[in-house]
Design a protein around this motif. Structure first.
Motif, short mmCIF file in Angstrom:
data_model
loop_
_atom_site.label_atom_id
_atom_site.label_comp_id
_atom_site.label_asym_id
_atom_site.label_seq_id
_atom_site.Cartn_x
_atom_site.Cartn_y
_atom_site.Cartn_z
N PHE A 130 25.54 51.21 -4.90
CA PHE A 130 24.75 52.16 -4.13
C PHE A 130 25.03 51.93 -2.64
O PHE A 130 25.22 50.79 -2.20
N PRO A 131 25.08 53.00 -1.84
CA PRO A 131 25.35 52.83 -0.41
C PRO A 131 24.42 51.82 0.24
O PRO A 131 23.21 51.83 0.02
N ASP A 132 25.00 50.94 1.01
CA ASP A 132 24.30 49.90 1.76
C ASP A 132 23.77 48.77 0.89
O ASP A 132 23.06 47.89 1.40
N VAL A 133 24.07 48.76 -0.42
CA VAL A 133 23.81 47.58 -1.26
C VAL A 133 25.14 46.84 -1.34
O VAL A 133 26.12 47.33 -1.88
N LEU A 134 25.19 45.64 -0.79
CA LEU A 134 26.45 44.92 -0.61
C LEU A 134 26.85 44.08 -1.82
O LEU A 134 28.03 44.01 -2.16
N SER A 135 25.88 43.44 -2.46
CA SER A 135 26.21 42.56 -3.58
C SER A 135 24.96 42.27 -4.38
O SER A 135 23.83 42.60 -3.97
N VAL A 136 25.15 41.64 -5.53
CA VAL A 136 24.04 41.26 -6.40
C VAL A 136 24.07 39.75 -6.61
O VAL A 136 25.15 39.14 -6.73
N ASN A 137 22.92 39.13 -6.62
CA ASN A 137 22.80 37.70 -6.86
C ASN A 137 22.14 37.47 -8.22
O ASN A 137 21.11 38.08 -8.51
N ARG A 138 22.73 36.59 -9.01
CA ARG A 138 22.22 36.32 -10.35
C ARG A 138 21.71 34.89 -10.46
O ARG A 138 22.22 33.98 -9.81
N SER A 139 20.69 34.75 -11.30
CA SER A 139 20.13 33.43 -11.54
C SER A 139 21.12 32.59 -12.34
O SER A 139 21.68 33.06 -13.34
#
Length: 408
Positions: A130-139
């Motif tokens: 999604f625009p302006d979502v740079l990355s995802v962090n996972r547990s």
């Protein structure tokens, strides 16, 4: 002489199909439960069904976010049904309703389409695209999504946000341009925290449509006659031709809808527009304005509500206030807008607007001293609200949403 016996399961399928065209959703379900042949007819997409009155999906109570069932108000019977939904509904937030499909952000802020009546699910591109979502962090222990890294504009800086918080900020409203089971050329369009974005079937990412305006300047969106209409809080509209997306610029189709063009329901000094809605009705583009009146000397304390409706005049490119919806009835909530013929639904009041909004004590003329939350319907001829249902007073989480039954 033995009585004439009929094997109802052997009735011609064409006859069953003709009966189905007159049944509301609940009776169709009962119809399909009679036997195998009747169930086959009820689920046959070649048979057209009668227009269906939308159901109102009620919010869950605090503490019930993890349940897989939700309550729905059926106006036809004035009855509440509890429906078990796929597990993705737990801790989710609904941001749109179109053609019987809900646009859902699940507990990990992943976007998907869900049909609450059939249980079907269509997954949309990952949130990290999604625009302006740079990355995802996972547990690390579980591998589940824990948080996201996003770009916040004005001022530009990066920061981390939990999935729960992003679920509230990512989209304020989304719509689908066509029924996914009928037209594979549909699009999902969303007002995002960084502007407008869309995706198409098979896409692996969301595409930015307009980043010149932030989410807070958008009031509503509507897909109508091949154009995507975007309503700004100041009242003007921008239209996008979405057939050949992506586009680089938008085209204004009207001048700003200024206050002096609209008839205020009472003296304007202590009235203000709380919410604007776009809705297509009988080929007309309408803007519905929900007005609240502040108590004299009491900021953010309200004692009444009213409504006005404007039609967009294509020739003059201006808004013209209308006093009647004729035989139409509107169903509005923060995430959808539906127009139906009152002749098809005699249980509804014609020339009226059913709001999926809560109206507190003092706002409904017929019940000025209630101590619970009312669901109000506004009649344009009488110029007043009346109550069509109510909920016990309690803290409410997700917004109400109208959804048209569609189990095929």
């Amino acid at each position: 002489m033995a009585p004439f016996e009929v094997d109802w399961s052997e009735l011609p399928k064409e006859l069953l199909g003709s009966v189905l065209q007159y049944l509301p959703y609940v009776d169709i379900i009962r119809f399909g439960a009679v036997c195998t042949s009747w169930h086959s007819a009820a689920t046959d997409k070649s048979y057209s069904l009668a227009p269906q009155l939308p159901w109102l999906m009620l919010p869950y109570k605090v503490g019930h976010e993890g349940k897989e069932s939700r309550k729905f108000l059926n106006l036809t019977e004035n009855k509440i049904y509890q429906i078990k939904l796929p597990k993705e509904i737990r801790h989710s937030r609904c941001v749109g309703s179109s053609f019987g499909w809900l646009v859902i952000l699940d507990r990990f802020c992943r976007a998907l389409l869900m049909n609450p009546f059939s249980g079907a699910i269509i997954h949309l591109p990952p949130t990290e695209t999604f625009p302006d979502v740079l990355s995802v962090n996972r547990s690390k222990p579980s591998g589940e999504i824990d948080s996201y890294r996003i770009l916040r504009r004005e001022p530009d800086r990066e920061y981390s946000i939990s999935a729960a918080r992003l679920r509230v900020a990512l989209m304020s409203k989304a719509l689908i341009t066509a029924d996914p089971l009928i037209d594979n050329n549909y699009m999902v369009v969303a007002i995002g925290f960084s502007g407008l974005a869309f995706c198409k079937p098979g896409a692996d990412s969301w595409t930015q449509l307009d980043r010149t305006n932030l989410r807070n300047s958008f009031e509503d969106i509507l897909y109508f006659n091949g154009l995507l209409y975007v309503l700004h809080r100041r009242g003007d509209i921008v239209a996008w031709d979405v057939i050949d997306l992506p586009l680089n610029e938008s085209t204004k189709v009207t001048h700003p809808c200024r206050m002096f063009l609209l008839r205020a329901p009472q003296p304007i000094e202590n009235w203000f527009v709380r919410k604007r809605y776009l809705v297509e009705s009988s080929g007309d583009l309408l803007q519905v304005l929900l007005w609240f009146r502040e108590k004299w000397g009491r900021h953010n304390v309200f004692d009444s509500a009213s409504c006005s409706v404007c039609r967009f005049d294509q020739s003059s490119k201006t808004w013209v206030e209308v006093d009647s919806l004729r035989d139409r009835v509107l169903f509005l909530s923060p995430n959808c807008a539906i127009s139906l013929s009152a002749h098809d639904f005699p249980e509804c009041r014609e020339n009226s607007i059913y709001f999926g909004e809560y109206f507190w004590e003092g706002w409904l003329e017929c019940d000025p001293n209630v101590s619970h939350q009312n669901l109000g319907v506004f009649n344009l001829e009488e110029r007043r609200f009346v109550r069509y249902s109510s909920c016990a007073s309690q803290r409410i989480k997700p917004p109400l949403v109208w959804v048209v039954p569609n189990f095929r």
